[in-house]
Each structure stands twice: as structure tokens, then as C-alpha cells.
Design a protein around this motif. Structure first.
Motif, PDB file in Angstrom:
ATOM      1  N   UNK A   8       0.867  -1.166   0.000  1.00  0.00           N
ATOM      2  CA  UNK A   8       0.000   0.000   0.000  1.00  0.00           C
ATOM      3  C   UNK A   8       0.908   1.221   0.000  1.00  0.00           C
ATOM      4  N   UNK A   9       0.514   2.257  -0.719  1.00  0.00           N
ATOM      5  CA  UNK A   9       1.275   3.496  -0.729  1.00  0.00           C
ATOM      6  C   UNK A   9       0.322   4.673  -0.752  1.00  0.00           C
ATOM      7  N   UNK A  10       0.683   5.718  -0.068  1.00  0.00           N
ATOM      8  CA  UNK A  10      -0.109   6.956  -0.114  1.00  0.00           C
ATOM      9  C   UNK A  10       0.554   7.965  -1.041  1.00  0.00           C
ATOM     10  N   UNK A  11       1.887   8.083  -0.939  1.00  0.00           N
ATOM     11  CA  UNK A  11       2.591   9.116  -1.704  1.00  0.00           C
ATOM     12  C   UNK A  11       3.640   8.576  -2.673  1.00  0.00           C
ATOM     13  N   UNK A  12       3.778   7.271  -2.773  1.00  0.00           N
ATOM     14  CA  UNK A  12       4.656   6.679  -3.778  1.00  0.00           C
ATOM     15  C   UNK A  12       5.961   6.091  -3.278  1.00  0.00           C
ATOM     16  N   UNK A  13       6.403   6.409  -2.056  1.00  0.00           N
ATOM     17  CA  UNK A  13       7.672   5.855  -1.563  1.00  0.00           C
ATOM     18  C   UNK A  13       7.619   4.328  -1.452  1.00  0.00           C
ATOM     19  N   UNK A  14       6.539   3.826  -0.902  1.00  0.00           N
ATOM     20  CA  UNK A  14       6.419   2.374  -0.730  1.00  0.00           C
ATOM     21  C   UNK A  14       6.318   1.685  -2.085  1.00  0.00           C
ATOM     22  N   UNK A  15       5.652   2.303  -3.048  1.00  0.00           N
ATOM     23  CA  UNK A  15       5.578   1.749  -4.408  1.00  0.00           C
ATOM     24  C   UNK A  15       6.974   1.623  -5.011  1.00  0.00           C
ATOM     25  N   UNK A  16       7.789   2.656  -4.837  1.00  0.00           N
ATOM     26  CA  UNK A  16       9.147   2.646  -5.372  1.00  0.00           C
ATOM     27  C   UNK A  16       9.946   1.468  -4.813  1.00  0.00           C
ATOM     28  N   UNK A  77       4.742   3.863   7.222  1.00  0.00           N
ATOM     29  CA  UNK A  77       4.490   3.958   8.656  1.00  0.00           C
ATOM     30  C   UNK A  77       3.680   5.223   8.900  1.00  0.00           C
ATOM     31  N   UNK A  78       2.577   5.069   9.582  1.00  0.00           N
ATOM     32  CA  UNK A  78       1.729   6.215   9.910  1.00  0.00           C
ATOM     33  C   UNK A  78       1.668   6.363  11.423  1.00  0.00           C
ATOM     34  N   UNK A  79       2.218   7.442  11.926  1.00  0.00           N
ATOM     35  CA  UNK A  79       2.237   7.709  13.360  1.00  0.00           C
ATOM     36  C   UNK A  79       2.821   6.523  14.129  1.00  0.00           C
ATOM     37  N   UNK A  80       3.844   5.906  13.550  1.00  0.00           N
ATOM     38  CA  UNK A  80       4.525   4.781  14.188  1.00  0.00           C
ATOM     39  C   UNK A  80       3.781   3.466  14.074  1.00  0.00           C
ATOM     40  N   UNK A  81       2.743   3.411  13.254  1.00  0.00           N
ATOM     41  CA  UNK A  81       1.886   2.229  13.203  1.00  0.00           C
ATOM     42  C   UNK A  81       1.616   1.781  11.768  1.00  0.00           C
ATOM     43  N   UNK A 106       9.457   4.873   5.980  1.00  0.00           N
ATOM     44  CA  UNK A 106       9.143   6.008   6.841  1.00  0.00           C
ATOM     45  C   UNK A 106      10.204   7.088   6.686  1.00  0.00           C
ATOM     46  N   UNK A 107       9.875   8.270   7.183  1.00  0.00           N
ATOM     47  CA  UNK A 107      10.806   9.392   7.121  1.00  0.00           C
ATOM     48  C   UNK A 107      11.791   9.371   8.281  1.00  0.00           C
ATOM     49  N   UNK A 128      12.149  -8.825   8.181  1.00  0.00           N
ATOM     50  CA  UNK A 128      11.445  -7.548   8.068  1.00  0.00           C
ATOM     51  C   UNK A 128      12.484  -6.444   8.073  1.00  0.00           C
ATOM     52  N   UNK A 129      12.111  -5.317   7.478  1.00  0.00           N
ATOM     53  CA  UNK A 129      13.058  -4.206   7.340  1.00  0.00           C
ATOM     54  C   UNK A 129      12.309  -2.882   7.408  1.00  0.00           C
ATOM     55  N   UNK A 130      12.850  -1.970   8.184  1.00  0.00           N
ATOM     56  CA  UNK A 130      12.375  -0.594   8.208  1.00  0.00           C
ATOM     57  C   UNK A 130      13.234   0.176   7.216  1.00  0.00           C
ATOM     58  N   UNK A 131      12.618   0.770   6.205  1.00  0.00           N
ATOM     59  CA  UNK A 131      13.344   1.460   5.152  1.00  0.00           C
ATOM     60  C   UNK A 131      13.101   2.959   5.298  1.00  0.00           C
ATOM     61  N   UNK A 132      14.107   3.643   5.789  1.00  0.00           N
ATOM     62  CA  UNK A 132      14.012   5.085   6.002  1.00  0.00           C
ATOM     63  C   UNK A 132      14.259   5.773   4.666  1.00  0.00           C
ATOM     64  N   UNK A 133      13.387   6.699   4.298  1.00  0.00           N
ATOM     65  CA  UNK A 133      13.416   7.273   2.950  1.00  0.00           C
ATOM     66  C   UNK A 133      14.742   7.936   2.607  1.00  0.00           C
TER      67      UNK A 133
END
Length: 155
Positions: A8-16, A77-81, A106-107, A128-133
Motif C-alpha cells: 500500500x502506498x499513499x505518496x509513492x515511496x512504498x511503491x518505489x 508507517x503512519x504515526x509509528x503504526x 518512513x521518514x 522484516x526491514x524498516x526502510x528510512x526514505x
């Protein structure tokens, strides 16, 4: 091994990130669509509120995760969730998903997003991986390399 990258993506980062992962692993892509309007500044605040409250939402997606050996699920990530769209996807499909890997974009801070995804899934997550933009390329490459090391099991 047949692999699906569902995101799922809102602004395109996750799509990329999802596109890079799918291309590198020869996987299929499936974008999860949230039927609730979440664009603009008001949509941004409502999105964070819905994620914080652990809400679900109506979603659309095309591919059946039961047809795949591994499903890689990505979310911002939205508000840490975890986002309501991915919460809904996992609640709907956890029984169908044989093996899962998760990534979140996430940013800055990842909060409890990946932990929430694991709790909803209720089975072992292979990685799993947290990918900081601001470190998008490095973190995405690291996640892909980890997935490439996952042993393919013969049926």
C-alpha cells in the motif's frame, strides 16, 4: 519459488521500494488500494488518526496470496503504526499466506509498525526491514539481499 510483493502506498515511496524488490526477485506486484480518500493535508491527519486507533478499511487488491510461496508485504508507517489498508490486508489474508516478509517505509521513526504486522499475521516472519526514505537505496538493497538468502524449499 513464486513471490508476490503486495503493498500500500499513499505518496509513492512504498511503491518505489516494492517495484525494486519485485524486479530484483522476479516477483509479481499487487498494489493494495484503500477505498477511503486519504489525499491532501486533511487525509494525512485522518490517516495518522486511523492508524493510531488500529482501524481497518475497505480495500481492493487483485492477486490471491494463496497462489504464492512467499508474500512480501509493504506499508508506509503512519504515526509509528501500520496503515489501515495493510491491517485489513493481513487480517483478510493471513491464513492464505504461506510465508511472509515485511517492509515499512518512513521518514524517521518506525514505531511499532513491523511488530503490529507480525502480531496480525500470527506466524513466523522470515525477515522484516524498516526502510528510512533518506537511506532508501541502501536499506532496500539490504532487504533484497536478505530475501535472496532465504532457502527455497522443494515441495
Amino acid at each position: 519459488m513464486k513471490i508476490l510483493v503486495a503493498y500500500y502506498t499513499r505518496d509513492g515511496h512504498t511503491r518505489q521500494v516494492a517495484q525494486q524488490i519485485a524486479e530484483s526477485l522476479g516477483a509479481d506486484l499487487d498494489e493494495i488500494i484503500d477505498k477511503k480518500k486519504r489525499n491532501g493535508i486533511l487525509g494525512f491527519f485522518i490517516a495518522g488518526y486511523d492508524a493510531t486507533r488500529g482501524k481497518t478499511t475497505e480495500i481492493l487488491f487483485e492477486k490471491d496470496p494463496a497462489d504464492y510461496d512467499l508474500v512480501i508485504v509493504g506499508t508506509p508507517v503512519w504515526n509509528g503504526r501500520v496503515t489501515p489498508a495493510i491491517r485489513s490486508y493481513l487480517l483478510t489474508n493471513s491464513e492464505k499466506i504461506k510465508k511472509a516478509a515485511f517492509f515499512a517505509t518512513c521518514a524517521g521513526r518506525g514505531g511499532i509498525c513491523l511488530e503490529q504486522m507480525s502480531k496480525i499475521y500470527k506466524k513466523e516472519v522470515i525477515t522484516h526491514e524498516l526502510i528510512i526514505t533518506k537511506k532508501l537505496e541502501d536499506k532496500t538493497r539490504h532487504f533484497i539481499e536478505t530475501l535472496k538468502k532465504y532457502p527455497e524449499k522443494k515441495a
